[in-house]
Design an enzyme around this catalytic site. Structure first.
Site, short mmCIF file in Angstrom:
data_model
loop_
_atom_site.label_atom_id
_atom_site.label_comp_id
_atom_site.label_asym_id
_atom_site.label_seq_id
_atom_site.Cartn_x
_atom_site.Cartn_y
_atom_site.Cartn_z
N LYS A 1 -52.55 -58.28 22.06
CA LYS A 1 -52.57 -56.88 22.50
C LYS A 1 -52.52 -56.80 24.02
O LYS A 1 -53.16 -57.61 24.71
CB LYS A 1 -53.85 -56.21 21.97
N SER B 1 -55.91 -48.32 18.00
CA SER B 1 -54.98 -48.47 19.10
C SER B 1 -54.19 -49.79 19.07
O SER B 1 -53.22 -49.95 19.81
CB SER B 1 -55.75 -48.40 20.43
N SER C 1 -60.14 -49.68 15.90
CA SER C 1 -58.78 -49.91 16.41
C SER C 1 -58.11 -51.16 15.88
O SER C 1 -56.93 -51.39 16.13
CB SER C 1 -58.80 -49.97 17.94
#
EC number: 6.3.5.7
Length: 469
Positions: free
Chosen positions: A72, A147, A171
């Site tokens: 990420k 996210s 997330s």
């Protein structure tokens, strides 16, 4: 293919690390879901060549030898940009590796790409990303959640076997549910946060995506570690031990889908949850319906605590030391205002504003202090529950993935409405694991465990998934 099979092929020379890396890079280049923000082909191939030579020279090989891993884009890797999916950091390259990344590199993994995400991890749909929304690989008209959107799609789409995300209020588990893979939020402190851009310090935790439990367990064993650079990290290594979890006679807490806590739950999610509960009964679990007195306040409390910590953490991005700097300004005050207004998206600005209001000295931080008290009550209620129950089982989210073109509401809590049972895990610092109930777009269930009961949660999920097969 799983990690063990792949690495055996790489170590035997059946497949060269360089060829497999090239193959993975081709998948990333051809990705049609906007799952990636950047990759460094030269770096990846250079590392692959180094690993091939390591094998040729008979050197000791790491446990993740040649394994490409997607990361990420709020986790630092010094050979790639780290943008946090924001204009503010569009051209920023870090100068050191996050500890979780260093742990993977020490075992001969390859960081293959940085994945798309909601801006600074603020969102649950990827639609706040400066680089555009991620499409769900199972249905490109749907959101993959957020996210950690890109990391979930990277694994679900078979680009990579495992990926790193971060989980502040669901997330990792939310996107895992929407893309039908496994998403793990560890107990707070098991994964070092050094080199991970902070959104909300007391809630953030590095999380993991995988397609099967064996891969998840190996990945977790290597990623987790003590860290002298992170004062919140565990002091001793955590051993993710495989064990045959026996549901027979275990008291498992469940919450009726008729509870007010599931306000707005979709029928499809409700049916898949019932299917999962029947499977647990068949495994011998004693399912007991419970009510949580304080969980109804979880989303508002999360919003207060998270926004307050966001307000503090985002203050470092001022256009002076690094990050986006506006071109025209008259004085320092205007530099700050214009740089931050141009560099941050609407959702980030909204949360900064909310947090600043909650922390206002003019109001003696009244709302923030009440939020902290309620957070303590939520945590204590869960701790008391675990005195009598082995695990808690809930749906991961209360809905199936929404349409990508669905209008985003201006309600600052709208992003969190599907994540009520994810949020309580972060507020209490406990562990949660989302696993699919059936194939395709469908409901998933979450196993929640007390602090440091991560092994129990993972082994229980493995038993559940084994029964599913």
């Amino acid at each position: 293919m799983n990690i063990e099979n792949l690495i055996n092929k790489l170590k035997s020379g059946e497949i060269s690390v360089t060829d497999y890396t090239k193959e993975t890079l081709e998948k990333i280049k051809k990705n049609e879901h906007n799952a990636y923000i950047s990759y460094n082909e030269e770096d990846a191939l250079k590392r692959a060549e180094y690993l091939d030579n390591k094998l040729k020279n008979g050197e000791e090989l790491g446990k993740l030898f040649g394994l490409p891993i997607a990361v990420k884009d709020n986790i630092s890797y010094k050979n790639m940009k780290m943008t946090c999916a924001s204009k503010m950091l569009e051209d920023f390259t870090p100068i050191y590796n996050a500890t979780v990344v260093e742990n993977l590199l020490n075992e001969d993994a390859i960081v293959i790409a940085k994945t798309n995400m909601d801006e600074f991890a603020m969102g649950a749909s990827s639609k706040t990303s400066y680089f555009g929304a991620v499409k769900n690989n199972l249905d490109i008209t749907k959101t993959p959640g957020g996210s950690s959107s890109g990391s979930a799609v990277a694994v679900s789409n078979d680009d990579v076997l495992v990926a790193l995300g971060t989980d502040t209020g669901g997330s990792v588990r939310g996107p895992a549910s929407y893309t039908n893979i496994i998403g793990y939020k560890p107990t707070y402190s098991l994964m070092s946060r050094y080199g991970v851009v902070s959104m909300a310090n007391t809630l953030d935790q590095v999380g993991l995506f995988a397609q099967n439990i064996d891969d998840l367990r190996l990945f977790a064993n290597i990623t987790s570690s003590p860290d002298k650079n992170d004062m919140t990290a565990v002091l001793d290594p955590y051993d993710y031990t495989k064990d045959d979890y026996d549901f027979n006679g275990k008291n498992i807490a469940v919450i009726s889908t008729d509870s007010i806590l599931y306000n707005g739950i979709e029928d499809a999610v409700k049916e898949d949850y019932k299917l999962a509960l029947e499977r647990l009964k068949d495994l011998g679990a004693n399912l007991v319906e419970i009510e949580l007195k304080y969980a109804i306040y979880a989303n508002p409390v999360y919003n207060i605590v998270m926004s307050s910590e966001v307000s503090s953490n985002m203050s470092r991005f001022d256009g002076v030391r690094y990050g986006h700097q506006t071109e025209g300004y008259k004085d320092l005050a205007e530099l700050y205002i214009k740089s931050r207004s141009e560099g941050f998206g609407e959702e980030v600005q909204r949360r900064i504003a909310l947090g600043t209001m909650y922390l206002s000295a003019d109001d003696d931080q009244r709302i923030y202090k009440k939020g902290l008290k309620l957070r303590t009550l939520i945590k204590e209620e869960l701790e008391e529950l675990f005195e009598n129950y082995d695990l808690i089982v809930t749906p991961t989210t209360t809905n199936l993935p929404p349409d990508l073109d669905e209008e985003t509401q201006k309600d600052p809590l709208s992003d969190f409405k599907a994540d009520g049972f994810n949020v309580i895990v972060n507020l209490a610092g406990m562990c949660g694991l989302s696993v699919p109930v059936k194939e395709g777009i469908s409901g998933s269930i979450q196993f929640i465990g007390n602090r440091f009961d991560d092994n129990k949660v993972i082994n229980a999920a493995e038993k559940f998934l084994g029964e599913a097969k």
